[in-house]
Design a protein around this motif. Sequence first.
Motif, PDB file in Angstrom:
ATOM      1  N   GLU A 164       0.831  -1.212   0.000  1.00 44.48           N
ATOM      2  CA  GLU A 164       0.000   0.000   0.000  1.00 44.48           C
ATOM      3  C   GLU A 164       0.861   1.256   0.000  1.00 44.48           C
ATOM      4  O   GLU A 164       0.549   2.231  -0.695  1.00 44.48           O
ATOM      5  CB  GLU A 164      -0.945  -0.024   1.200  1.00 44.48           C
ATOM      6  N   ALA A 165       1.946   1.241   0.765  1.00 47.98           N
ATOM      7  CA  ALA A 165       2.854   2.398   0.778  1.00 47.98           C
ATOM      8  C   ALA A 165       3.471   2.596  -0.601  1.00 47.98           C
ATOM      9  O   ALA A 165       3.522   3.725  -1.119  1.00 47.98           O
ATOM     10  CB  ALA A 165       3.940   2.202   1.834  1.00 47.98           C
ATOM     11  N   LEU A 166       3.929   1.517  -1.214  1.00 44.84           N
ATOM     12  CA  LEU A 166       4.530   1.614  -2.545  1.00 44.84           C
ATOM     13  C   LEU A 166       3.517   2.094  -3.573  1.00 44.84           C
ATOM     14  O   LEU A 166       3.834   2.909  -4.443  1.00 44.84           O
ATOM     15  CB  LEU A 166       5.130   0.268  -2.950  1.00 44.84           C
ATOM     16  N   ALA A 167       2.279   1.617  -3.481  1.00 45.48           N
ATOM     17  CA  ALA A 167       1.224   2.055  -4.405  1.00 45.48           C
ATOM     18  C   ALA A 167       0.914   3.535  -4.233  1.00 45.48           C
ATOM     19  O   ALA A 167       0.431   4.185  -5.158  1.00 45.48           O
ATOM     20  CB  ALA A 167      -0.046   1.228  -4.201  1.00 45.48           C
ATOM     21  N   SER A 168       1.235   4.066  -3.045  1.00 45.33           N
ATOM     22  CA  SER A 168       1.015   5.487  -2.765  1.00 45.33           C
ATOM     23  C   SER A 168       2.215   6.333  -3.162  1.00 45.33           C
ATOM     24  O   SER A 168       2.215   7.544  -2.947  1.00 45.33           O
ATOM     25  CB  SER A 168       0.724   5.670  -1.268  1.00 45.33           C
ATOM     26  N   GLY A 169       3.243   5.700  -3.706  1.00 46.45           N
ATOM     27  CA  GLY A 169       4.437   6.439  -4.115  1.00 46.45           C
ATOM     28  C   GLY A 169       5.325   6.832  -2.949  1.00 46.45           C
ATOM     29  O   GLY A 169       6.151   7.728  -3.072  1.00 46.45           O
ATOM     30  N   THR A 170       5.170   6.173  -1.808  1.00 48.14           N
ATOM     31  CA  THR A 170       5.927   6.502  -0.616  1.00 48.14           C
ATOM     32  C   THR A 170       7.154   5.607  -0.501  1.00 48.14           C
ATOM     33  O   THR A 170       7.049   4.386  -0.636  1.00 48.14           O
ATOM     34  CB  THR A 170       5.029   6.339   0.637  1.00 48.14           C
ATOM     35  N   ALA A 171       8.300   6.215  -0.233  1.00 51.14           N
ATOM     36  CA  ALA A 171       9.532   5.456  -0.035  1.00 51.14           C
ATOM     37  C   ALA A 171       9.387   4.584   1.202  1.00 51.14           C
ATOM     38  O   ALA A 171       8.758   4.990   2.183  1.00 51.14           O
ATOM     39  CB  ALA A 171      10.711   6.410   0.132  1.00 51.14           C
ATOM     40  N   VAL A 172       9.967   3.392   1.159  1.00 54.18           N
ATOM     41  CA  VAL A 172       9.862   2.478   2.286  1.00 54.18           C
ATOM     42  C   VAL A 172      11.235   2.184   2.878  1.00 54.18           C
ATOM     43  O   VAL A 172      12.230   2.087   2.167  1.00 54.18           O
ATOM     44  CB  VAL A 172       9.148   1.163   1.894  1.00 54.18           C
ATOM     45  N   LEU A 173      11.263   2.047   4.193  1.00 56.03           N
ATOM     46  CA  LEU A 173      12.455   1.644   4.930  1.00 56.03           C
ATOM     47  C   LEU A 173      12.079   0.372   5.673  1.00 56.03           C
ATOM     48  O   LEU A 173      11.204   0.391   6.543  1.00 56.03           O
ATOM     49  CB  LEU A 173      12.892   2.734   5.904  1.00 56.03           C
ATOM     50  N   LEU A 174      12.723  -0.726   5.297  1.00 58.77           N
ATOM     51  CA  LEU A 174      12.331  -2.033   5.802  1.00 58.77           C
ATOM     52  C   LEU A 174      13.510  -2.773   6.404  1.00 58.77           C
ATOM     53  O   LEU A 174      14.661  -2.503   6.068  1.00 58.77           O
ATOM     54  CB  LEU A 174      11.762  -2.881   4.654  1.00 58.77           C
ATOM     55  N   SER A 175      13.204  -3.740   7.242  1.00 63.97           N
ATOM     56  CA  SER A 175      14.214  -4.676   7.713  1.00 63.97           C
ATOM     57  C   SER A 175      14.288  -5.816   6.705  1.00 63.97           C
ATOM     58  O   SER A 175      13.362  -6.020   5.907  1.00 63.97           O
ATOM     59  CB  SER A 175      13.813  -5.221   9.090  1.00 63.97           C
ATOM     60  N   ALA A 176      15.369  -6.574   6.753  1.00 65.57           N
ATOM     61  CA  ALA A 176      15.504  -7.729   5.861  1.00 65.57           C
ATOM     62  C   ALA A 176      14.379  -8.734   6.091  1.00 65.57           C
ATOM     63  O   ALA A 176      13.942  -9.412   5.162  1.00 65.57           O
ATOM     64  CB  ALA A 176      16.859  -8.394   6.058  1.00 65.57           C
ATOM     65  N   GLY A 177      13.864  -8.790   7.332  1.00 63.69           N
ATOM     66  CA  GLY A 177      12.787  -9.708   7.664  1.00 63.69           C
ATOM     67  C   GLY A 177      11.478  -9.424   6.955  1.00 63.69           C
ATOM     68  O   GLY A 177      10.564 -10.252   6.972  1.00 63.69           O
ATOM     69  N   CYS A 178      11.374  -8.247   6.333  1.00 69.66           N
ATOM     70  CA  CYS A 178      10.156  -7.925   5.572  1.00 69.66           C
ATOM     71  C   CYS A 178      10.125  -8.645   4.227  1.00 69.66           C
ATOM     72  O   CYS A 178       9.084  -8.693   3.581  1.00 69.66           O
ATOM     73  CB  CYS A 178      10.039  -6.414   5.363  1.00 69.66           C
ATOM     74  N   ASN A 179      11.270  -9.170   3.813  1.00 72.72           N
ATOM     75  CA  ASN A 179      11.344  -9.960   2.577  1.00 72.72           C
ATOM     76  C   ASN A 179      10.938  -9.187   1.327  1.00 72.72           C
ATOM     77  O   ASN A 179      10.234  -9.706   0.462  1.00 72.72           O
ATOM     78  CB  ASN A 179      10.525 -11.249   2.716  1.00 72.72           C
ATOM     79  N   PHE A 180      11.398  -7.941   1.241  1.00 72.53           N
ATOM     80  CA  PHE A 180      11.156  -7.115   0.060  1.00 72.53           C
ATOM     81  C   PHE A 180      12.475  -6.536  -0.450  1.00 72.53           C
ATOM     82  O   PHE A 180      12.636  -5.313  -0.538  1.00 72.53           O
ATOM     83  CB  PHE A 180      10.200  -5.959   0.375  1.00 72.53           C
ATOM     84  N   PRO A 181      13.451  -7.378  -0.822  1.00 71.52           N
ATOM     85  CA  PRO A 181      14.719  -6.824  -1.310  1.00 71.52           C
ATOM     86  C   PRO A 181      14.538  -6.034  -2.603  1.00 71.52           C
ATOM     87  O   PRO A 181      15.371  -5.197  -2.950  1.00 71.52           O
ATOM     88  CB  PRO A 181      15.590  -8.065  -1.528  1.00 71.52           C
ATOM     89  N   GLU A 182      13.415  -6.249  -3.294  1.00 71.64           N
ATOM     90  CA  GLU A 182      13.146  -5.559  -4.561  1.00 71.64           C
ATOM     91  C   GLU A 182      13.051  -4.051  -4.406  1.00 71.64           C
ATOM     92  O   GLU A 182      13.274  -3.322  -5.368  1.00 71.64           O
ATOM     93  CB  GLU A 182      11.826  -6.060  -5.178  1.00 71.64           C
ATOM     94  N   VAL A 183      12.721  -3.573  -3.191  1.00 68.38           N
ATOM     95  CA  VAL A 183      12.564  -2.120  -3.035  1.00 68.38           C
ATOM     96  C   VAL A 183      13.869  -1.386  -3.317  1.00 68.38           C
ATOM     97  O   VAL A 183      13.853  -0.307  -3.901  1.00 68.38           O
ATOM     98  CB  VAL A 183      11.982  -1.704  -1.664  1.00 68.38           C
ATOM     99  N   GLU A 184      14.997  -1.974  -2.932  1.00 71.73           N
ATOM    100  CA  GLU A 184      16.279  -1.324  -3.206  1.00 71.73           C
ATOM    101  C   GLU A 184      16.615  -1.405  -4.692  1.00 71.73           C
ATOM    102  O   GLU A 184      17.070  -0.419  -5.275  1.00 71.73           O
ATOM    103  CB  GLU A 184      17.395  -1.955  -2.375  1.00 71.73           C
ATOM    104  N   VAL A 185      16.381  -2.535  -5.284  1.00 66.38           N
ATOM    105  CA  VAL A 185      16.653  -2.714  -6.713  1.00 66.38           C
ATOM    106  C   VAL A 185      15.844  -1.717  -7.539  1.00 66.38           C
ATOM    107  O   VAL A 185      16.345  -1.124  -8.492  1.00 66.38           O
ATOM    108  CB  VAL A 185      16.331  -4.169  -7.152  1.00 66.38           C
TER     109      VAL A 185
END
Length: 182
Positions: free
Chosen positions: A136-157
Motif C-alpha cells: 500500500e505504501a509503494l502504491a502510494s508512491g511513498t519510499a519504504v524503509l524495511l528490515s531484511a525480515g520484511c522480505n522485500f529486497p526488490e525495493v532497493e533494486v
Amino acid sequence: ALLGVRTPCSVIPNGIDTTLYSRSCDPRALLTLGIREEHRVILFMGRIHPVKGADLLLEAFIECHARQPSAVLVLAGPDEFGLERKFRERATLAGLRDKVVFPGMVSGQVKRDLLARANVFCLPSVAEGFSMAVLEALASGTAVLLSAGCNFPEVEVAGAGRVCERTPRAIAASLELMLSDG
C-alpha cells in the motif's frame, strides 16, 4: 496427479488494487492528527506488537530528531500488547510528546491519506510473510524503509526504498538519508 489427488487448484498471490491509492492528499486532511504541511512524516502502520519493531523505530526517531526537527512519527495500528502507554512515556521523556502521533487503527480515506502524505513508511519487523502495508505504501508512491525480515529486497533494486539492520542506529541513519533526499 500427486498422491492420486486430482482436485484443481490455483495459487492466487496477495495483492492490492492500486487504483485505490494516490500519491497526494489534501494537506488539511491530517490536521486533526496534528500533522501540518511543514512536517516530514515517518509512518509505521501495523499492529503495535513486539515483533513489528515499533519500539526500534521510536528509538531511532528519538536519535535522529535533533537533525530532522520537522519530522513527526506516526505509529498507526491496534495496540495489542498495551505498548502505546510505554511509547508515549518514552516520547515525553525525550521531549518529543507532540512529535509522536498515535491514531490507533486507521482505515479508509484516513489510511490512504496517511500513506500518501508520508515521506517514509518504515516497518522494521522481525519477519513478514508478505506485508500488505508495504504494498500500500509503494502504491502510494511513498519510499519504504524495511528490515531484511520484511522480505522485500526488490525495493532497493527498484529505487523505492532501503533495507537496513534492525537497530535504532541503522534505522536512524537510513531515516536521515531518506528524509534529506526530499
